[in-house]
Design an enzyme around this catalytic site. Structure first.
Site, PDB file in Angstrom:
ATOM      1  N   ARG A 114       0.876  -1.087  -0.001  1.00 15.26           N
ATOM      2  CA  ARG A 114      -0.111  -0.046   0.072  1.00 15.26           C
ATOM      3  C   ARG A 114       0.976   1.296  -0.199  1.00 15.26           C
ATOM      4  O   ARG A 114       2.022   1.374   0.853  1.00 15.26           O
ATOM      5  CB  ARG A 114      -0.806   0.027   1.269  1.00 15.26           C
ATOM      6  CG  ARG A 114      -1.942   1.081   1.074  1.00 15.26           C
ATOM      7  CD  ARG A 114      -2.860   0.913   2.449  1.00 15.26           C
ATOM      8  NE  ARG A 114      -3.600  -0.414   2.539  1.00 15.26           N
ATOM      9  CZ  ARG A 114      -3.927  -0.799   3.625  1.00 15.26           C
ATOM     10  NH1 ARG A 114      -3.809  -0.398   4.763  1.00 15.26           N
ATOM     11  NH2 ARG A 114      -4.648  -1.970   3.688  1.00 15.26           N
ATOM     12  N   ARG A 127      -1.942   6.479   9.616  1.00 11.46           N
ATOM     13  CA  ARG A 127      -1.737   5.769   8.409  1.00 11.46           C
ATOM     14  C   ARG A 127      -2.044   7.301   7.329  1.00 11.46           C
ATOM     15  O   ARG A 127      -1.993   8.416   7.698  1.00 11.46           O
ATOM     16  CB  ARG A 127      -3.129   5.038   8.190  1.00 11.46           C
ATOM     17  CG  ARG A 127      -3.071   3.766   8.981  1.00 11.46           C
ATOM     18  CD  ARG A 127      -2.354   2.655   8.358  1.00 11.46           C
ATOM     19  NE  ARG A 127      -2.607   1.591   9.249  1.00 11.46           N
ATOM     20  CZ  ARG A 127      -3.346   0.537   9.119  1.00 11.46           C
ATOM     21  NH1 ARG A 127      -4.354   0.503   8.178  1.00 11.46           N
ATOM     22  NH2 ARG A 127      -3.447  -0.640  10.059  1.00 11.46           N
ATOM     23  N   LYS A 178      -4.260   1.018  14.770  1.00 10.53           N
ATOM     24  CA  LYS A 178      -4.104   2.064  13.657  1.00 10.53           C
ATOM     25  C   LYS A 178      -4.864   3.337  14.199  1.00 10.53           C
ATOM     26  O   LYS A 178      -5.585   3.465  14.946  1.00 10.53           O
ATOM     27  CB  LYS A 178      -4.673   1.420  12.382  1.00 10.53           C
ATOM     28  CG  LYS A 178      -6.132   1.144  12.617  1.00 10.53           C
ATOM     29  CD  LYS A 178      -6.480   0.275  11.436  1.00 10.53           C
ATOM     30  CE  LYS A 178      -8.004  -0.551  11.389  1.00 10.53           C
ATOM     31  NZ  LYS A 178      -8.253  -1.281  10.293  1.00 10.53           N
ATOM     32  N   LYS A 197      -6.360   6.893  11.935  1.00  9.83           N
ATOM     33  CA  LYS A 197      -6.634   7.447  10.574  1.00  9.83           C
ATOM     34  C   LYS A 197      -7.118   8.812  10.670  1.00  9.83           C
ATOM     35  O   LYS A 197      -7.961   9.142  11.796  1.00  9.83           O
ATOM     36  CB  LYS A 197      -7.678   6.527   9.934  1.00  9.83           C
ATOM     37  CG  LYS A 197      -7.185   5.005   9.698  1.00  9.83           C
ATOM     38  CD  LYS A 197      -8.336   4.314   9.343  1.00  9.83           C
ATOM     39  CE  LYS A 197      -7.888   3.048   8.758  1.00  9.83           C
ATOM     40  NZ  LYS A 197      -8.809   1.906   8.189  1.00  9.83           N
ATOM     41  N   CYS A 250     -15.001  -3.584  -0.363  1.00 11.67           N
ATOM     42  CA  CYS A 250     -13.414  -3.696   0.052  1.00 11.67           C
ATOM     43  C   CYS A 250     -12.970  -4.904  -0.551  1.00 11.67           C
ATOM     44  O   CYS A 250     -13.833  -5.668  -1.486  1.00 11.67           O
ATOM     45  CB  CYS A 250     -13.579  -4.138   1.447  1.00 11.67           C
ATOM     46  SG  CYS A 250     -13.939  -6.028   1.928  1.00 11.67           S
ATOM     47  N   CYS A 263      -7.154 -11.038   0.797  1.00  5.73           N
ATOM     48  CA  CYS A 263      -7.472 -10.710   2.317  1.00  5.73           C
ATOM     49  C   CYS A 263      -7.446 -11.699   3.060  1.00  5.73           C
ATOM     50  O   CYS A 263      -8.561 -12.532   2.958  1.00  5.73           O
ATOM     51  CB  CYS A 263      -8.836  -9.678   2.624  1.00  5.73           C
ATOM     52  SG  CYS A 263      -8.783  -9.276   4.226  1.00  5.73           S
ATOM     53  N   CYS A 282     -15.776  -8.977   5.776  1.00  2.33           N
ATOM     54  CA  CYS A 282     -15.863  -9.294   7.442  1.00  2.33           C
ATOM     55  C   CYS A 282     -16.059  -8.070   7.821  1.00  2.33           C
ATOM     56  O   CYS A 282     -16.249  -6.867   7.314  1.00  2.33           O
ATOM     57  CB  CYS A 282     -14.308  -9.672   7.654  1.00  2.33           C
ATOM     58  SG  CYS A 282     -13.062  -8.555   7.792  1.00  2.33           S
ATOM     59  N   CYS A 320     -13.450  -2.078   6.042  1.00  2.26           N
ATOM     60  CA  CYS A 320     -12.587  -1.373   5.357  1.00  2.26           C
ATOM     61  C   CYS A 320     -13.262  -0.285   4.247  1.00  2.26           C
ATOM     62  O   CYS A 320     -12.852   0.544   4.000  1.00  2.26           O
ATOM     63  CB  CYS A 320     -11.698  -2.230   4.489  1.00  2.26           C
ATOM     64  SG  CYS A 320     -10.467  -3.145   5.588  1.00  2.26           S
TER      65      CYS A 320
HETATM   66  S1  SF4 Z   1     -13.255  -5.473   5.443  1.00  3.85           S
HETATM   67 FE1  SF4 Z   1     -12.276  -7.519   5.973  1.00  3.85          FE
HETATM   68  S2  SF4 Z   1     -12.343  -8.781   4.006  1.00  3.85           S
HETATM   69 FE2  SF4 Z   1     -12.700  -6.675   3.461  1.00  3.85          FE
HETATM   70  S3  SF4 Z   1     -10.611  -6.171   3.073  1.00  3.85           S
HETATM   71 FE3  SF4 Z   1     -10.913  -5.335   5.251  1.00  3.85          FE
HETATM   72  S4  SF4 Z   1     -10.163  -6.949   6.379  1.00  3.85           S
HETATM   73 FE4  SF4 Z   1     -10.402  -7.983   4.259  1.00  3.85          FE
END
Ligand code: SF4
Length: 1483
Positions: free
Chosen positions: A980, A1049, A1119, A1121, A1342, A1348, A1387, A1391
């Site tokens: 990244r 970040r 983290k 942000k 995401c 991931c 998940c 993100c």
């Molecule tokens: S929300 Fe969860 S599944 Fe999606 S990129 Fe982030 S860590 Fe990975």
């Protein structure tokens, strides 16, 4: 329309039902696999849905139906099915029959029944007569009820004789529907078919070579003859008699009698017509209603019910002796022989009868064309006139002949998925592309089944070549004879020269030459212009696939290769490798690539667009350039034509990774240094056959040298064989372990996805050893099942996955246990502990999933006779101490029952290594990263280093699509790294864009991602390329430090296309903040930016001690942000950040300062109510000079007060809620030395991007482009990455890119002069398409799978599919232009900031999501759980009525999130801490 229950309404229906009753499997031949409700398939699918039972299917099983494309060798599938001892039937349209003649000849020897429907208004009976020599019994039926009876007769006959029967009928789609007839009751059929005496045929061994039934006495024995198989083969007479016996059985059951031939008409007729065609009934009724004196009133008609075996004696038996003239009318679309086949049958029948005294009738043959009610009378008169004349004309055509078209319902259809390659070809070659056998090409008079054929394509190529030759001769003589002007002659000469050299420069000359010829007025020029298309160079391609034809002989591949012509062939293989692996090896299709390489004169490439777009592209270009035949074999695996591109991609990856489908290019005309044809292996692994070829050709050492990973992978295979080897290895290791142990054995098997069950199992093993037991722990799937019965003491520890399934590493074990009948656990003592969460499934009906694996296995062990050591215990996450509440007493009981409770003490547990330990021991983020990078024995780095590299901007990941196949192959996961970039302010120069684009191709997976934090992300960088990639990013004046990790970040800023100056000012502040809060360790420079022999390199252990003035050695607890928004746009979701800065602009447009928010954050954990998302709390206003300081001090208070014990509770949001907003703010103000001012007023309107062109205050133009989920990639449909690269190359002046927080991109600061050029490029590359629905434009996902490691469900790859399913519905509601913020994540880490969306789907397990509703349109309000653990269908079923209601009941301008709160569908979430309250679903 479906018939009423208990009735059939079409002949296809009737035959299909009977076929279903008499089969294990019905193969339903279709024009396309999407036409599920066509013809026979409608009733077959109905019976499958209704789970109807059959008469012959094995006890406890239902007949199955398999649909097959009619051009994909469906009859070969029947041969395959016969190998599994099944009763096989086929239902097929008659158009599919002639092409299958070679296979039908083989099938004729088996008791297969084929029901053939002539489903055209005017069918071609040649499709039936084509089979006359094959040995089939062929029955025809003439009505609905007869179709049912003949179908029954056909199956009984097949079983009785052991030979194939074909039953055909005309199903006229243009005719009015017949009245439904009741289905024949099964009990009626059973009167003549005794299923209990049925003996299943044994076709195992060599199905094609064996004659069964006739002497195997299977089924109802036909005749108990003795003797050899040869002597017991049924003769034609046997079959005739047997057919009659069967008809008699049918009569007994139904009361309806049938004969081989029927005669209709006067018993004293002197003229009769034998009709083999669809208008027989019309003839019969026209004759029956003829008026007195009509020439045909005394004519009789003969119809054929048993076409094969043809029985002359039965024909003569129905023909009145008075008949002197016999007309034979055959309905053949094309008369290919002088005498029709039925006419010949009739003549031979009459000749048999020479012994009889009566004279032989005069026989006259006719070709029966199309007749309708109006023309039949006329036709009959003509027939009679001719037949009764002295010298009748033979082969008269009666009626009209149709054009040779196939009904559109049965037209060959190109599967949509397969267009991926043709689109690519078009993208590469444009107008130059000539697909010689294109299905969409109209070729007058040629059916698509023919013109789509590769052989046809090759013929077309040869024809063009001839035409070109003649044209060149014309050009040459025109020049020689001087009949053209000097300029034209000059251009023609140049063209001839370039053409002879196959020069690419010819295109330019062609354009000039055509213009020149057009300007010339001579006749010669006009003549040459007629065929000017021949002047243009073309890239000629023949496309072959399963959907056309594949076999080497019949697809023209051999012809193309052997011809040596400059023609390209693209051959698409679509069978998934898993299906292929399961298929009988002897039936595998030939490897055309290998075949062509062995031939030696062709360019050969093996490509897979879903694995590598650029490799496929390169292969197409090379194939086109190659002067000679080129064969490109292309992979595109799918099971169903409706498969999503995602499943195609996953299947492709497995095939390429395992070496089943290697990617390579072979050029026999370009020699390597060693003088060998050039071979480029573009993927890592090879399959055995290719390896053998390369060894023989001396290439192997070359390839192995160039790709070292090859040596490792080549030994890998996949599938059960390797899996069992792997188990054997594990068992060896296990035995060795046991050798060193003395006490009683204790085997602990675990199944674990998240790692907890594994940790518990390993800890139990350590404790067991401490008590003197021979304890070992291993994954269930690593244990050889056959040894289970020999275990003395066995412990199972399993967690619960998805919908109550076993975790991945226990699934094979469970499958084996579940079905095993010979496992005996009588000597095994066992104990089982399960891990689960009783609240994971809030709905009552789903409660059964709680701890299901442990309960299932306990039940099974009990059945298998095991003895319980300790009763099953269930660990529950909801208990006060989580699973430990149930676990601790269970473990104590276990030691007691093993008699070791008093022995030894608890073994010292090694303290768990926490992230805090890792940080503090890392020597300012160095750890052993350098050593890990240099370790070539693995693609991974250590777990501790993997935590540390995050601080350097990179995560270790593995490709989850192929994790399981690699594991089964005994290979380590396909590790790679995500990198990244830190891009403060989200601004990028064109040169930086190009650098990232380049790195994606050279070092990554050929794509890159624009992230939700406005920066670049590269994926798929393998360890070896990690350092060079990070170095290259730095060379492009970007870095990756602190892009991830427990630090501040990347600092984002609003995209602001309308105000350049303000954007510059805000992005400068973003950069200042980011730079100020950067870690100061020099480790980043040492590890990534130094050369290998750089003296200044400092690694861990050296004397240099870094100093982190802001962070200290343990950095932050989690983290951190920061983002800057500028009202009225909240495009960076300011409320979701640890520190949110809202720019306040004075009335005169100057930046006055910032409102500061603190404590926003997204990450949560499913079912853990201690975790929640939170929107930032307002602290107050600061002037620009103080903003950096304010951010720093907030971060410092978090550094000192954040929770370092529990990472799930470590974010700033929890610290603020724990301390209270005022207390926290007070501490910040204390450090600042001043207080925050009162916040200033502002208004947000939305948090989406503003697509399209905007002009800023300086007159520069900005274009916000929609990039679906931020993924920059080339696809066959859309070479977007190429387009953006080309645009970056031509950008001038201040022009550049801004990355938005919604994962889109702005082409920024484009001058008016440059704009038309950029617009043209955008149009050429289809980058200007903003016609998407507002829902799609407002959606965001995401990354999730495949990279991931935390993903539980698909997101980026799936959201576009989900949106497609929803947007069509929204369109019908008139909501196409109404924006709804829709977000998806794999998940709950959040993100893509799902918790702020109006609608969100948050992944819970593969294909399972939690549905969240009620977020605020401009990101100001959190949403709330509406339904948990739902699948796609459920989500759509829930959302659609809500959208409908919104469309009908919303107030002016009311957004969806606000609406559903107003009408009470969901309660608003007013703060993070109430996120879990008022959830509608909770008990
Ligand atoms: S929300 Fe969860 S599944 Fe999606 S990129 Fe982030 S860590 Fe990975």
């Amino acid at each position: 329309m479906a018939p009423p229950a208990g009735y059939v309404s079409t002949r296809e229906d009737a035959a299909a039902r009977v076929a279903f009753l008499f089969s294990d499997i019905v193969l339903s031949v279709q024009p396309s696999l999407q036409s599920t409700e066509l013809g026979f398939n409608a009733s077959l699918s109905r019976m499958v849905r209704q789970k109807q039972r059959g008469l012959v299917a094995r006890r406890g099983t239902f007949p199955t139906v398999r649909s097959l494309r009619y051009n994909a060798d469906p009859f070969a599938a029947a041969l395959d099915e016969l190998a599994s001892n099944t009763f096989v039937s086929i239902t097929a349209p008659s158009v599919s029959v002639p092409a299958a003649v070679p296979l039908l000849a083989k099938l004729a020897r088996f008791p297969v029944v084929i029901h053939v429907s002539m489903s055209r208004a005017f069918p071609d009976y040649a499709e039936i007569t084509a089979l006359r020599q094959l040995g089939f019994t062929v029955l025809q039926s003439f009505s609905l009820v007869e179709a049912q009876d003949m179908a029954i007769a056909a199956h009984i006959l097949a079983i009785r004789t052991g030979k194939a029967v074909l039953h055909f009928f005309h199903q006229n789609p243009a005719a009015p529907e017949e009245s439904p007839v009741p289905v024949e009751d099964v009990s009626v059929i059973e009167r003549v078919f005794d299923r209990n005496s049925l003996i299943r045929p044994d076709h195992s061994g060599n199905p094609v070579g064996r004659n069964i039934y006739w002497n195997d006495a299977a089924g109802v024995p036909f005749d108990a003859k003795s003797g050899t198989a040869e002597t017991t083969l049924p003769t034609a007479d046997d079959l005739v008699r047997e057919t009659e016996t069967t008809f008699e059985l049918v009569r007994t059951a139904t009361g309806r009698s049938y004969k081989a031939f029927d005669y209709h008409g006067a018993g004293n007729a002197d003229t009769a017509l034998l009709i083999f065609g669809s208008s027989a009934q019309q003839f019969i009724s026209t004759i029956a209603s003829a008026g007195w004196g009509e020439v045909y009133s005394k004519v009789g008609v003969v119809t054929v019910r048993v076409y094969r075996p043809w029985s002359g004696s039965r024909l003569l038996s129905v023909l009145p002796k008075s008949v002197k003239r016999l007309g034979v009318l055959e309905q053949l679309h094309r008369q290919t022989t002088k005498w029709g086949p039925v006419l010949l049958d009739v003549i031979s029948s009459l000749n048999q009868d020479l012994t009889k005294p009566s004279p032989i009738p005069v026989v006259v043959g006719y070709t029966l064309g199309f007749l309708d009610e109006k023309t039949i009378v006329q036709a009959l008169r003509g027939i009679i006139q001719n037949i009764q004349s002295e010298a009748p004309i033979q082969n008269l055509l009666v009626g009209s002949q149709p054009s040779h078209s196939v009904d559109s319902a049965f037209a060959l259809k190109l599967p949509e998925l397969e267009t991926a390659y043709s689109k690519m070809l078009y993208n590469v070659f444009g107008d130059k592309l000539s697909v010689l056998n294109a299905l969409d090409k109209e070729d007058a008079g040629i059916a698509k089944t023919i013109s789509g054929n590769p052989e046809y394509g090759f013929g077309a190529y040869l024809a063009r070549e001839e035409e070109l030759k003649a044209y060149i001769a014309k050009l040459t003589s025109a020049v020689k004879e001087g009949v053209l002007s000097a300029e034209t002659s000059e251009l023609v000469s140049r063209w001839l020269l370039l053409n002879s050299e196959s020069s690419p420069k010819i295109a330019e000359t062609t354009t000039k030459l055509i213009a020149q010829l057009e300007s010339e007025s001579s006749e010669v020029a006009a003549d040459l212009l007629k065929d000017k298309a021949l002047l243009s160079p073309s890239s000629s391609w023949i496309i072959g696939s399963d959907a056309w034809a594949f076999d080497l002989g019949s697809s023209g591949v051999h012809h193309v290769i052997a011809s040596g012509k400059n023609v390209n062939m693209l051959i698409i293989e679509s069978e998934p490798f898993t299906a292929r692996a399961a298929a009988d090896a002897s039936r595998r299709k030939k490897d055309i690539g290998l075949y062509a390489m062995n031939y030696g004169n062709s360019y050969v490439a093996s490509v897979a667009v879903y694995s590598s777009y650029s490799q496929a592209l390169q292969a197409f270009i090379e194939a086109d350039k190659f002067d000679g035949p080129s064969i490109v074999v292309a992979y595109l695996p799918y099971k169903e034509e409706t498969d999503s591109p995602l499943s195609v991609l996953q299947e492709t990856k497995k095939a390429v990774d395992t070496g089943y489908w290697p990617l390579y290019r072979w050029d026999p005309k370009t020699a390597t240094d060693e003088g060998l044809p050039r071979f480029e292996l573009d993927s890592n692994a090879l399959k055995r056959e290719l390896k053998e070829f390369l060894s023989r050709e001396n290439h192997l050492s070359q390839v192995a040298r160039r790709t070292p990973v090859f040596g490792e992978s080549i030994s890998g295979s996949y599938g059960s064989e390797v899996r069992s080897q792997q188990q054997a290895k594990a068992k060896d290791a296990y035995a060795k372990l046991l050798e060193g142990l003395t006490g009683p054995p204790l085997t602990i098997l675990f199944a674990s996805d998240g790692g907890t069950a594994e940790t518990v199992a390993k800890r139990l093993a350590r404790r067991g050893k401490g008590r003197g037991l021979g304890a070992v722990a291993m994954a269930m799937d690593d244990f050889p099942i056959e040894d289970l019965g020999a275990e003395e003491n066995l412990v199972i520890i399993t967690s619960t996955a998805g919908q109550g399934e076993f975790p991945q590493n226990g699934r094979n074990f469970w499958e084996a246990i579940k079905t095993s009948t010979d496992l005996d656990l009588a000597n095994v003592n066992y104990a089982i502990f399960g891990l689960g969460d009783s609240h994971y499934w809030p709905r009552k009906q789903d409660k059964i999933y709680y701890n299901k694996p442990s309960k299932d296995i306990a039940h099974r062990f009990e059945i298998l006779g095991g003895k319980v050591l300790v009763p099953l215990a269930l660990g529950d996450d909801q208990d006060p101490d989580g699973y430990s509440t149930a676990y601790n007493p269970w473990e104590t009981a276990l030691w007691t029952s093993l008699g070791v409770d008093g022995v030894g003490a608890n073994v010292d547990e090694p303290p768990p290594i926490t992230n805090e330990d890792i940080k503090i021991n890392s020597n300012y983020l160095r750890g052993t990263i350098v050593e890990g990078l240099n370790d070539e024995s693995t693609g991974a780095i250590s777990a501790e280093d993997a935590q540390l590299t995050k601080f350097h901007g990179t995560y270790m990941q593995d490709d989850r699509d192929i994790r399981e196949t690699r594991k089964a192959a005994g290979q380590e996961p396909a590790y790679s790294f995500m990198i990244r970039v830190r891009l403060p302010g989200s601004v990028s120069t064109p040169a930086q864009w190009l650098a990232i684009d380049d790195l994606a191709d050279t070092n990554g997976n050929h794509t890159f991602k624009l992230t939700t934090r406005g920066t670049y992300q590269l994926h798929g960088v393998i360890k070896k390329k990690l350092k060079p990639t990070i170095k290259a990013i730095n060379v492009a004046l970007m870095d990756t430090i602190a892009a991830c990790g427990d630090v501040n970040r990347n600092v984002m800023c609003a995209a602001l296309p309308y105000n350049n100056a303000l954007h510059k000012e805000l992005s400068t502040w973003a950069t200042k903040i980011s730079n100020h809060l950067l870690p100061k360790t020099t480790a980043y420079h040492e590890i990534w930016l130094t050369d290998d022999n750089d003296k200044k390199t400092l690694v861990a252990g050296d004397a240099v001690v870094d100093f982190e003035p802001l962070y200290g050695p343990t950095y932050l607890p989690r983290k951190f942000k920061i983002a800057i928004a500028c009202p009225p746009y909240n495009d960076i979701d300011v409320y979701a950040n640890d520190v949110g800065l809202i720019a306040i602009v004075d009335d005169d447009g100057k930046l006055a300062g910032f409102n500061v928010l603190a404590g926003g954050g997204m990450g949560t954990t499913h079912n853990n109510k201690k975790t929640y998302p939170r929107t930032g709390s307002t602290f107050g206003f600061v002037t620009p000079e103080n903003v950096v300081l304010a951010c720093e001090k907030i971060m410092l208070v978090q550094r000192d007060f954040g929770d370092r014990k529990d990472r799930k509770h470590a974010r700033l949001k929890y610290t603020i809620d724990t301390l209270g907003v005022d207390v926290f703010k007070g501490k910040v103000e204390e450090l600042l030395g001043f207080k925050f001012d009162e916040p200033r007023e502002f208004t947000f309107e939305s948090n989406i991007d503003h697509f399209g062109w905007t002009k800023d205050e300086r007159g520069l133009n900005h274009y916000t482009m929609f990039i679906e989920n931020g993924r920059i990639e080339n696809t066959p449909e859309h070479p977007m990455k190429d387009g953006l690269r080309e645009i970056a190359k031509v950008m001038e002046g201040e022009a550049g890119f801004r990355l938005t927080g919604n994962q889109h991109v702005i082409l920024s600061s484009i001058s008016d002069e440059q704009k038309p050029k950029i617009e043209k490029m955008m149009s050429d590359y289809k980058l200007d398409n903003l016609q998407h629905s507002a829902l799609r434009l407002s959606s965001s996902a995401c990354v999730a799978f495949p990279t991931c490691g935390l993903a539980m469900a698909e997101s980026e790859r799936y959201l576009p599919i989900f949106v497609t399913k929803l947007e069509a519905y929204l369109e019908t509601l008139g909501l196409r232009h109404d924006s709804v913020i829709l977000r998806m994540t794999g998940c709950p880490n959040g993100c893509a900031r799902p918790w702020l969306a109006e609608v969100a789907l948050v992944g819970k397990a593969y294909g399972v999501y939690n549905l969240m509703l009620g977020g605020g349109y401009h990101g100001q309000r959190l949403n709330k759980l509406y339904r948990s653990s739902i699948n796609e269908t459920q989500a759509l079923d829930i959302l659609k009525p809500m959208f409908k209601r919104w469309s009908e009941e919303r107030e002016e301008g009311e957004h969806f999130g606000d609406f559903i709160i107003r009408v009470g569908i969901i309660k608003p979430t007013l703060s993070g801490m109430t996120f879990h309250d008022d959830v509608p679903e909770e008990e």
